[in-house]
Scaffold this motif. Sequence first.
Motif, mmCIF file in Angstrom:
data_model
loop_
_atom_site.group_PDB
_atom_site.id
_atom_site.type_symbol
_atom_site.label_atom_id
_atom_site.label_comp_id
_atom_site.label_asym_id
_atom_site.label_seq_id
_atom_site.Cartn_x
_atom_site.Cartn_y
_atom_site.Cartn_z
ATOM 1 N N VAL A 412 0.844 -1.196 0.000
ATOM 2 C CA VAL A 412 0.000 0.000 0.000
ATOM 3 C C VAL A 412 0.877 1.243 0.000
ATOM 4 C CG1 VAL A 412 -1.848 -1.160 1.225
ATOM 5 C CG2 VAL A 412 -0.118 0.051 2.513
ATOM 6 N N ASP A 413 0.284 2.345 -0.385
ATOM 7 C CA ASP A 413 0.979 3.633 -0.385
ATOM 8 C C ASP A 413 2.317 3.542 -1.113
ATOM 9 O OD1 ASP A 413 -0.097 4.631 2.928
ATOM 10 O OD2 ASP A 413 -1.089 4.755 1.001
ATOM 11 N N GLN A 433 4.796 -0.144 1.873
ATOM 12 C CA GLN A 433 4.548 -0.712 3.199
ATOM 13 C C GLN A 433 3.701 -1.967 3.031
ATOM 14 O OE1 GLN A 433 1.717 1.349 5.643
ATOM 15 N NE2 GLN A 433 2.849 0.942 7.537
ATOM 16 N N GLU A 436 0.966 -3.336 6.932
ATOM 17 C CA GLU A 436 0.852 -2.195 7.844
ATOM 18 C C GLU A 436 1.886 -2.243 8.971
ATOM 19 O OE1 GLU A 436 -2.173 -3.927 7.021
ATOM 20 O OE2 GLU A 436 -2.207 -2.526 5.330
ATOM 21 N N ARG A 572 -1.102 2.580 8.780
ATOM 22 C CA ARG A 572 -0.623 2.865 7.444
ATOM 23 C C ARG A 572 0.125 4.202 7.459
ATOM 24 N NH1 ARG A 572 -5.371 1.045 3.174
ATOM 25 N NH2 ARG A 572 -5.782 -1.013 4.096
#
Length: 616
Positions: A412-413, A433, A436, A572
């Motif tokens: 994610v991100d 990432q 998390e 996150r």
Amino acid sequence: MAQANPNIGEKLPVIRQLDESAINRIAAGEVVERPASAVKELVENAIDAGAVRIAIDVADGGKTLIRVTDDGCGIAPGDLELALSRHATSKIDGSDLLNIHTFGFRGEALPSLGAVGRLTITSRVEGLDAASIRVAGGDMGAVRPAALNAGTVVELRDLFYATPARLKFMRTDRAEAQAITDVVKRLAMAEPSVGFTLRDVSGGGDPRTVFRADPESGDLFDALHGRLARVLGREFAENALRIDATREDIRLFGYAALPTYSRGAAVAQYVFVNGRPVRDKMLGGALRAAYFDFLSRDRYPVAALFLDCDPTLVDVNVHPAKSEVRFRDAGVPRGLIVSALRHALAEAGHRASTTVAHATLGAMTPELTAARVYQTDRPSMSARYAAYAAQAPSAQASGFAEMADTPSGRVVDTVTEVEPEAEALPLGAARGQVHENYIIAQTARGMVIVDQHAAHERLVYEKLKAQMAENGVAAQALLIPEIVELSDADCVQLLEVSADLARLGLTIEPFGGGAVAVRETPAILGAVDATAMIRDVVDELTDLGNSQTVQARIEAILSRVACHGSIRSGRRMRAEEMNALLREMEATPHSGQCNHGRPTYVELKLADIERLFGRT
């Protein structure tokens, strides 16, 4: 009615002068405790003789044979008989028992060995003929001509045959052989310029080389680093910090491992004083104190430390085996070890041991399973449907968006805009990432996986410690001072460190006799049993000469606060947050391990990653 002393008979005891044989057997009990003790004495004699290469052969754990061959200066034929006399030595003249520069000096080893075993010495001095002498159970033979090119060969057979009761206390051959190996390795670390070969010749077959270390060349640190790599392993050499510090004419040098390279027991801690291997409780306590804030209580540091000083500042004549020493001012070497190691650990910054990456690669290597030749493995129905969907035009048009729910892990991100120079930094640039909790960063040489919670916990902890060091430890006054009764000796010992305890928020005062009054305790600890704390401090002072009890409790609270105040697993993080965390780790000492000594990140080299996928 008083009872008669059972040790005194009706006749008055008669004082007798023991004969030389009995004296030597008694002395042997102190000098030669086991075969490893005999090996130590003989190898030290070879080193003192200027040997460049030393060969040690043992059989049956040293019980039946110990043979030490060296290329040293040798013993003249006229001195062989004298060498087997008690307190006869060429290393000191007896005028100064403090200014000692050799391993041996007491003149007890050879006569002690000859009193309890069958000892043969063959030696040759340059320019003279070789000669040999034999002594068994204290009975000395005549000096005879022998054949030998150079140096000395000392052969000890049937150790303790003259004192059979001692044989009952011997351990198994394997245990005694391991003790001999440990002795030889310690002496090999003390003398990197000398070559050592240890062979097991049990059973009469081909000798088995147990340990071999060729002479090292180069300067002090290069030679020592090479020898430690041979004795302690290449992994230690890769993860060791160079130590070099001086205080009040005492020099400390050597290598100490990173906190993330630790052991489950204190089996890899080596301390040398003026080149002599010693087992000193005070110096061992200093080593533990230096790593106090970086390892959990069930982990132990790995180090090889050498203290060099004027021989008059340390007494090595404390024990016949010379394994214990006593410093004139014990606080100086102890403080030097603690400060030098902590300085080296701080300079290491965020560095973690390479063994972490090796363990990671090992965990990622797939296990080989036996192939089934009678049946072809088929994908499951759901896997085939997913494959068909991925190949369909609609799936190609939308990327893999329709398959977002099928993978078991997700990133994610994902960071798309990162300054190119960030990849050249030690921890690189954050790329994403996962789960998390783990930050994936790209470096110029590979990739880094960071445990965000453990890393931030260390950063917060270091900030709290810096604040406490700057502002001091707040103390809370007790409404009624607590009186603790101690012995006079314990009271004196405790009051000697009262100033150090006061800096940690624990204020004590003498209360007459052996009692002390506790007036203030550290506020951060809250309600505390002052009596129990004081007694723990006294016990630690008695055992180690210093106490970390109060500081340990305070830093345990700080660690707990840091844990609760750090980034939690499951959060996150944005790209700028991840990169800020990486930059702060690079700037903070000790950020390579969490408060319990576990690594905060794993670095994988690109070559290692390519090897995993068979791209090499």
